[in-house]
Design an enzyme around this catalytic site. Structure first.
Site, PDB file in Angstrom:
ATOM      1  CD  GLU A   1      48.424  86.387  85.336  1.00  0.00           C
ATOM      2  OE1 GLU A   1      47.248  86.101  85.098  1.00  0.00           O
ATOM      3  OE2 GLU A   1      49.089  85.812  86.251  1.00  0.00           O
TER       4      GLU A   1
ATOM      5  CB  ALA B   1      55.376  47.121  86.648  1.00  0.00           C
TER       6      ALA B   1
ATOM      7  CD1 TRP C   1      63.289  44.585  92.850  1.00  0.00           C
ATOM      8  CD2 TRP C   1      61.926  46.241  92.213  1.00  0.00           C
ATOM      9  NE1 TRP C   1      63.318  45.543  93.830  1.00  0.00           N
ATOM     10  CE2 TRP C   1      62.502  46.577  93.468  1.00  0.00           C
ATOM     11  CE3 TRP C   1      61.039  47.124  91.610  1.00  0.00           C
ATOM     12  CZ2 TRP C   1      62.206  47.753  94.138  1.00  0.00           C
ATOM     13  CZ3 TRP C   1      60.751  48.312  92.267  1.00  0.00           C
ATOM     14  CH2 TRP C   1      61.323  48.616  93.511  1.00  0.00           C
TER      15      TRP C   1
END
Length: 349
Positions: free
Chosen positions: A52, A162, A178
């Site tokens: 604000e 993953a 990976w």
């Protein structure tokens, strides 16, 4: 334009503060006079001016001597109830009263005990028309981290992992391998800039030797949290570099050494997720990513201490491996990230 469109703009502004305002909420503000936006602002940094204030200063910058007259006939849209207490900054409700604005349209009431309706009451007592609940659900989603911390006395908890196309989570042997691709990795680093902390267990620290920083995305690094009961992770590990603060929950000692904060806990084999969540709440950590490993993720799932799960599924398969965590949540989004699929779940509880 409708109230909803102006409020949507407030939310767009609010989200520009992500990663910079915690443990405060993200707030956006739009000031409208005669169907024209005359000022905008958002809470950009913890301890600095609120939305604000920035929006009113924007009006003053844009209109100079006309600003007072424009503000006195203006409608102020703000995604969260204006504060009513002195904290790092003066009350925003008082500022709106001072400028004699005509109307204030609010997305969410603020559940923080020092506000929680008091800002709205101040505005009404000053004769300002107040409308609440505009895009309330969307406003709640934007500030889900803040609301979780205030209402549940714990951080907003995000699980992330993953898995392969045939649902393997990690190799059976102690080796780093990976699963997801480079684009997914970049997205994960972006996420790290948006949350206060990131947590791994001892096994993940030893096998993957992660840095847990946001080196592939511009922004702040999260606080690194390591769970290492007997302090087995060597001082040469990447998690102990000088890049950012690291907290080690353990059963051996409480001591601060440079940017490494060792915090001793008792009986870590019992109720560990609950102990971690409460300790982080006391430290004003508003959100955390639980990144691994399998045992740590499983403990938070079994304790039902999670709000969101972000799961990458690769297009590749392995012949063998460890099974991923099993969650029962509501699928709220599914995206293609390069060759990977990202599914985001919400805790149904």
């Amino acid at each position: 334009m409708t109230d909803e469109l102006y409020m949507q703009r407030c939310l767009e502004l609010a989200e520009m503060g992500i990663g910079s305002v915690s443990p405060n909420p993200m707030v956006g503000c739009v000031i409208v006079n005669d169907n024209k936006i005359i000022g905008e602002g958002y809470h950009a940094r913890f301890g600095k001016a609120h939305a604000e204030v920035n929006a009113i200063n924007d009006v003053i910058t844009n209109y100079g001597s006309q600003a007072d007259d424009l503000l006195s006939g203006a409608t102020v849209y703000v995604s969260l109830e204006p504060c009513a207490h002195f904290g790092k900054t003066p009350p925003c409700a008082d500022l709106l009263v001072k400028h004699r604005v005509k109307k204030v349209v609010i997305g969410n009431k603020d559940p923080f005990s020092d506000v929680n309706g008091k800002g709205i009451e101040k505005l009404k007592q000053a004769g300002i028309e107040v409308v609440t609940g505009v895009l309330e659900s969307r406003c709640t989603t934007v500030n889900r981290r803040f609301f979780t911390r205030i209402r549940k006395q714990r951080p907003y908890i995000i699980l992330k992992w993953a898995e392969t196309a045939n649902h393997y989570f990690a190799p059976k042997s102690a080796e780093q391998r990976w699963i997801s691709g480079s684009l997914a990795k970049k997205l994960v680093h972006k996420w790290r800039t948006e949350e206060d902390a990131i947590l791994v267990g001892k096994r993940t620290a030893l096998i993957d030797n992660p840095s847990l920083t946001a080196r592939e995305w511009q922004g702040r690094n999260p606080i690194r949290i390591l769970i290492d009961q007997q302090l087995h992770v060597p001082k040469t590990a990447n998690i102990f570099d000088a890049d950012t603060k690291t907290i080690v929950f353990n059963e051996v000692k409480t001591v601060v050494s440079a940017n490494i904060h060792y915090i001793q806990m008792e009986d870590m084999q019992y109720y560990l997720p609950q102990k971690i969540a409460f300790q982080l709440y006391l430290m004003d950590v508003q959100s955390i990513i639980i990144e691994g490993g399998a045992n740590m993720l499983k403990q938070f799932i079994e304790a039902d201490l999670w709000d969101e799960a972000r799961v990458f599924t690769s297009s590749t398969s392995w012949e063998e491996g460890m099974e991923p965590p099993n969650i029962h949540g509501i699928l709220i989004d599914e995206l293609k990230i390069g060759k990977d699929t990202l599914r985001i779940y919400e805790n149904h509880i």
